[in-house]
Design a protein around this motif. Structure first.
Motif, PDB file in Angstrom:
ATOM      1  N   GLU A  54      -1.246 -16.885 -15.618  1.00  0.00           N
ATOM      2  CA  GLU A  54       0.119 -16.755 -15.116  1.00  0.00           C
ATOM      3  C   GLU A  54       0.524 -18.116 -14.561  1.00  0.00           C
ATOM      4  O   GLU A  54       0.048 -18.536 -13.508  1.00  0.00           O
ATOM      5  N   PRO A  55       1.386 -18.841 -15.254  1.00  0.00           N
ATOM      6  CA  PRO A  55       1.690 -20.206 -14.814  1.00  0.00           C
ATOM      7  C   PRO A  55       2.525 -20.253 -13.543  1.00  0.00           C
ATOM      8  O   PRO A  55       3.331 -19.353 -13.273  1.00  0.00           O
ATOM      9  N   VAL A  56       2.314 -21.282 -12.780  1.00  0.00           N
ATOM     10  CA  VAL A  56       3.151 -21.562 -11.617  1.00  0.00           C
ATOM     11  C   VAL A  56       4.340 -22.369 -12.114  1.00  0.00           C
ATOM     12  O   VAL A  56       4.168 -23.339 -12.865  1.00  0.00           O
ATOM     13  N   GLN A  57       5.539 -21.976 -11.705  1.00  0.00           N
ATOM     14  CA  GLN A  57       6.736 -22.648 -12.191  1.00  0.00           C
ATOM     15  C   GLN A  57       7.458 -23.366 -11.057  1.00  0.00           C
ATOM     16  O   GLN A  57       7.746 -22.777 -10.015  1.00  0.00           O
ATOM     17  N   HIS A  58       7.721 -24.638 -11.286  1.00  0.00           N
ATOM     18  CA  HIS A  58       8.532 -25.445 -10.377  1.00  0.00           C
ATOM     19  C   HIS A  58       9.625 -26.083 -11.220  1.00  0.00           C
ATOM     20  O   HIS A  58       9.406 -27.117 -11.867  1.00  0.00           O
ATOM     21  N   GLY A  59      10.787 -25.448 -11.239  1.00  0.00           N
ATOM     22  CA  GLY A  59      11.861 -25.924 -12.100  1.00  0.00           C
ATOM     23  C   GLY A  59      11.410 -25.867 -13.546  1.00  0.00           C
ATOM     24  O   GLY A  59      10.888 -24.843 -14.003  1.00  0.00           O
ATOM     25  N   PRO A  60      11.560 -26.965 -14.302  1.00  0.00           N
ATOM     26  CA  PRO A  60      11.172 -26.958 -15.711  1.00  0.00           C
ATOM     27  C   PRO A  60       9.672 -27.158 -15.933  1.00  0.00           C
ATOM     28  O   PRO A  60       9.216 -27.142 -17.082  1.00  0.00           O
ATOM     29  N   TYR A  61       8.915 -27.333 -14.864  1.00  0.00           N
ATOM     30  CA  TYR A  61       7.472 -27.585 -14.995  1.00  0.00           C
ATOM     31  C   TYR A  61       6.680 -26.295 -14.803  1.00  0.00           C
ATOM     32  O   TYR A  61       6.802 -25.624 -13.777  1.00  0.00           O
ATOM     33  N   TRP A  62       5.879 -25.947 -15.800  1.00  0.00           N
ATOM     34  CA  TRP A  62       4.985 -24.792 -15.752  1.00  0.00           C
ATOM     35  C   TRP A  62       3.562 -25.321 -15.739  1.00  0.00           C
ATOM     36  O   TRP A  62       3.225 -26.213 -16.529  1.00  0.00           O
TER      37      TRP A  62
END
Length: 205
Positions: free
Chosen positions: A78-86
């Protein structure tokens, strides 16, 4: 915004996806500077996991969110998402337009099928952007495909050795590691297309 690539991922027409780590990357890994490595137009490439497990810090760039969702889901992450960055398990993916990526210079770049995925009018801009994202002394491993473009609309598009040289030769040291015949997709083979592939190693000045 729906594009040709969104449609291909939605319909599962992703014959360009390799179900294993690329052989050229495995064989030439030692030629790349260990550190932050850029992987443009990465799709759900297993090369990203291989690079992370080999001590690199990979950043993939992919325009189609579905490809990135599948990339992490197939690894059970389950990726961590920060704006467009996964991000997850040592891999980070920028989900968006490659030309909008702003990042600190990279130590290396792995281009398996990014340049050949772009039409001729975008490739000069692409190469210029790649160069701008490489620090001095950085390495680039580039795999290309060349054939009679009149026989197929692409993608993949034909990229000659001379074209590669026009982008990189005067920006550092460019060496062709391999050149030879290669298999093409069935739909290209039906049109009588034959192709060659080249593998380049570039060191930026």
């Amino acid at each position: 915004m729906s594009t040709h690539w969104h449609e291909r991922w939605r319909e599962g027409r992703i014959g360009f996806h390799q179900p294993a780590v690329d052989d050229n990357l495995r064989q030439q890994l030692v030629t790349l500077n260990v550190g932050r490595i850029l992987v443009p137009l990465c799709g759900k490439s297993l090369d990203l996991w291989f690079l992370a497990e080999s001590g690199f810090s990979p950043l993939g760039v992919e325009f189609v969110p579905r490809a990135v969702e599948e990339f992490f889901a197939e690894r059970g992450i389950e990726p961590v998402q920060h704006g467009p960055y996964w991000s997850g398990a040592g891999v980070q993916v920028f989900v968006g337009d490659f030309f909008e990526l702003i990042a600190e210079p990279f130590d290396a770049v792995w281009d398996r099928a990014a340049m050949i995925a772009l039409p001729a009018d975008l490739r000069p801009r692409y190469a210029k952007t790649v160069l701008s994202l490489m620090r001095s002394g950085a390495t680039l491993l580039l795999d290309t495909l060349d054939y009679d473009q009149a026989r197929s609309e692409g993608p993949p598009f034909a990229v000659s050795d001379r074209e590669v040289e026009s982008y990189y030769a005067d920006q550092g040291t460019l060496a062709r590691l391999y050149h030879g015949d290669t298999e093409v997709a069935p739909q290209m083979k039906e049109r009588g297309v034959t192709a060659t592939t080249s593998l380049f190693l570039f060191h930026k000045s």
